[in-house]
Write an enzyme that holds these catalytic residues in place. Structure first.
Site, PDB file in Angstrom:
ATOM      1  N   ARG A 266      37.979   7.736 -55.089  1.00 32.10           N
ATOM      2  CA  ARG A 266      38.699   6.546 -55.546  1.00 32.10           C
ATOM      3  C   ARG A 266      37.810   5.881 -56.584  1.00 32.10           C
ATOM      4  NH1 ARG A 266      43.440   4.991 -56.292  1.00 32.10           N
ATOM      5  NH2 ARG A 266      43.431   2.833 -55.602  1.00 32.10           N
TER       6      ARG A 266
ATOM      7  N   ARG B 271      36.413 -10.007 -32.520  1.00 30.78           N
ATOM      8  CA  ARG B 271      35.293 -10.736 -31.930  1.00 30.78           C
ATOM      9  C   ARG B 271      35.851 -12.021 -31.343  1.00 30.78           C
ATOM     10  NH1 ARG B 271      30.923 -11.259 -36.409  1.00 30.78           N
ATOM     11  NH2 ARG B 271      30.403  -9.062 -36.178  1.00 30.78           N
TER      12      ARG B 271
ATOM     13  N   ARG C 224      39.536   2.170 -35.437  1.00 32.83           N
ATOM     14  CA  ARG C 224      39.605   1.025 -34.530  1.00 32.83           C
ATOM     15  C   ARG C 224      39.529  -0.252 -35.369  1.00 32.83           C
ATOM     16  NH1 ARG C 224      34.133  -0.348 -33.883  1.00 32.83           N
ATOM     17  NH2 ARG C 224      34.570  -1.757 -32.178  1.00 32.83           N
TER      18      ARG C 224
END
Ligand SMILES: Cc1cc2nc3c(=O)[nH]c(=O)nc-3n(C[C@H](O)[C@H](O)[C@H](O)COP(=O)(O)OP(=O)(O)OC[C@H]3O[C@@H](n4cnc5c(N)ncnc54)[C@H](O)[C@@H]3O)c2cc1C
Length: 375
Positions: free
Chosen positions: A257, A184, A180
């Protein structure tokens, strides 16, 4: 095998790794009257939260660390060792020389689209998303992001940054990486939603030193160089290094990574006016510049900045971000099952549990282990 006079091994616990996980466990064990020996292969304690002092500035040697949590017990616990300041993380994003506020909020939308009210911003966002409404099952990260935020936000803030982070095109990255995108609709640049946030006054080493006070630590000491000897020193082992390395990579190597940091001292008292500035363009090789003094509202005459470069992980480098895809998850589970069958062993921490842990997660996990183990 070393034994104490009573026939017991000299220590109750060998803790491998002096990062926040190992340090919290050792502190709690000591409180319960247990003896611990901590070892670390690095020349300092603290693991990734360690700070170097350069020109009286605390430099976050392994990447910028901002403590934030919703767990009051964890917050009270860390504050019992060192007071935390009122730093609020409010990063900026630099794209083609323009600065935008993060996380995505009314300041960002105002600069991006010239909108002044939440209603205007929502209309604009919906317009942007509408073009991708027919994507039902996003096939890759690009489709997922476009569906969630439309092309302006995707192209400026997400595409280049994410491609740099992962070293792959957004079309090759799986959609699940972005679940998601939080928006804000207030003028609030506080990156985190947690109620507690700050940086230890005087730096993170104060926290580590407080936790480890009175506990024996041996630095520059790699467990694997003589594991039989180290095992012989304690009744139980708490291991916070790499779980795959612990088992000799028997089921294969877990992937990470990598990151590379370039620290620079500059003869100016204020380089960028903010602790964290992200660089979102793909062609800029680093992902962010950190100016460390701003974490502690420093007034020193000079400054220290760090360019953070994402990169491939090579076996002898520091593993930073776990790649929790299907392959690695299957491998990790095999190691975990094996570890669970060894009664005198617990493997924990971010490397041991092959998880992205924030500091508060590490503290909480170590506290939970200690509560269970030291009942
Ligand atoms: C770039 C970056 C930025 C981050 N920013 C934040 C942030 O802003 N806020 C936040 O809450 N969290 C942040 N984190 C996460 C945070 O760093 C971790 O939650 C925390 O450091 C984990 O602590 P740990 O003790 O599990 O692991 P570590 O800190 O990695 O400690 C493990 C220790 O074990 C030692 N070790 C490993 N193998 C051996 C061995 N064989 N022998 C001896 N010693 C060994 C290592 O040297 C190390 O000191 C960030 C992480 C990264 C990578």
């Amino acid at each position: 095998m070393e034994k104490s006079k009573k026939g017991k091994k000299p220590y109750d616990y060998l803790v491998v790794g002096t990062g926040i996980f190992g340090a919290v466990f050792a502190y709690m064990a000591k409180q319960k009257g247990k003896t611990c020996l901590l070892i670390d292969k690095r020349p300092h304690t603290g693991g990734n939260i360690y700070c170097d002092s350069i020109n009286s500035i605390n430099v976050h040697k392994y990447g910028a660390h901002i403590f934030h949590t919703a767990n009051k017990e964890v917050w009270d616990f860390v504050n019992s060792f060192v007071e935390f300041n009122h730093y609020i993380n409010s990063p900026l994003a630099n794209y083609e020389g323009k600065l935008y506020n993060l996380p995505f909020n009314m300041n960002t939308f105002c600069k991006l689209w010239g909108v002044n009210t939440p209603a205007e911003a929502m209309i604009k966002l919906e317009e942007q998303r509408k073009n991708y409404a027919d994507i039902v099952e996003p096939a890759n990260l690009e489709e997922q992001a476009l569906k969630l935020c439309g092309e302006d936000i995707y192209n400026i803030f997400i595409k280049g940054y994410t491609e740099k982070q992962w070293g792959r095109s957004a079309l090759e990255l799986p959609a699940f990486i972005i679940k998601r995108i939080p928006f804000r609709f207030t003028f609030d640049n506080n990156y985190f939603n947690d109620p507690y946030q700050g940086i230890p006054k005087g730096g993170y080493n104060k926290l580590t030193d407080g936790l480890l006070e009175g506990i024996e630590v041996r630095l520059d000491t790699n467990y694997f160089y003589d594991r039989d000897y180290f095992d012989s020193l304690a009744e139980k082992v708490i291991f916070t290094g790499r779980i795959d390395e612990f088992f000799g990579f028997e089921y294969g190597e877990l992937e990470y990574r990598g990151l590379h940091f370039e620290h620079k001292c500059l003869e100016t008292d204020n380089y960028q006016g903010n602790a964290v500035v992200n660089y979102n363009e793909r062609k800029v090789p680093y992902t962010r510049i950190i100016e460390h003094k701003h974490f502690e509202f420093g007034t020193q005459p000079t400054t220290v900045i760090t360019h953070e470069y994402p990169g491939e992980f090579a076996k002898d480098n520091e593993p930073y971000y776990p790649i929790n895809d299907e392959r690695n998850t299957v491998i990790y589970k095999k190691y975990k099952e094996k570890a669970d069958q060894i009664p005198h062993l617990y493997i924990g921490g971010r490397l041991g549990q092959y998880a992205y842990f924030d500091m508060d997660d590490s503290v909480e996990a170590a506290m939970n282990l200690a509560k269970k183990e030291l009942k």
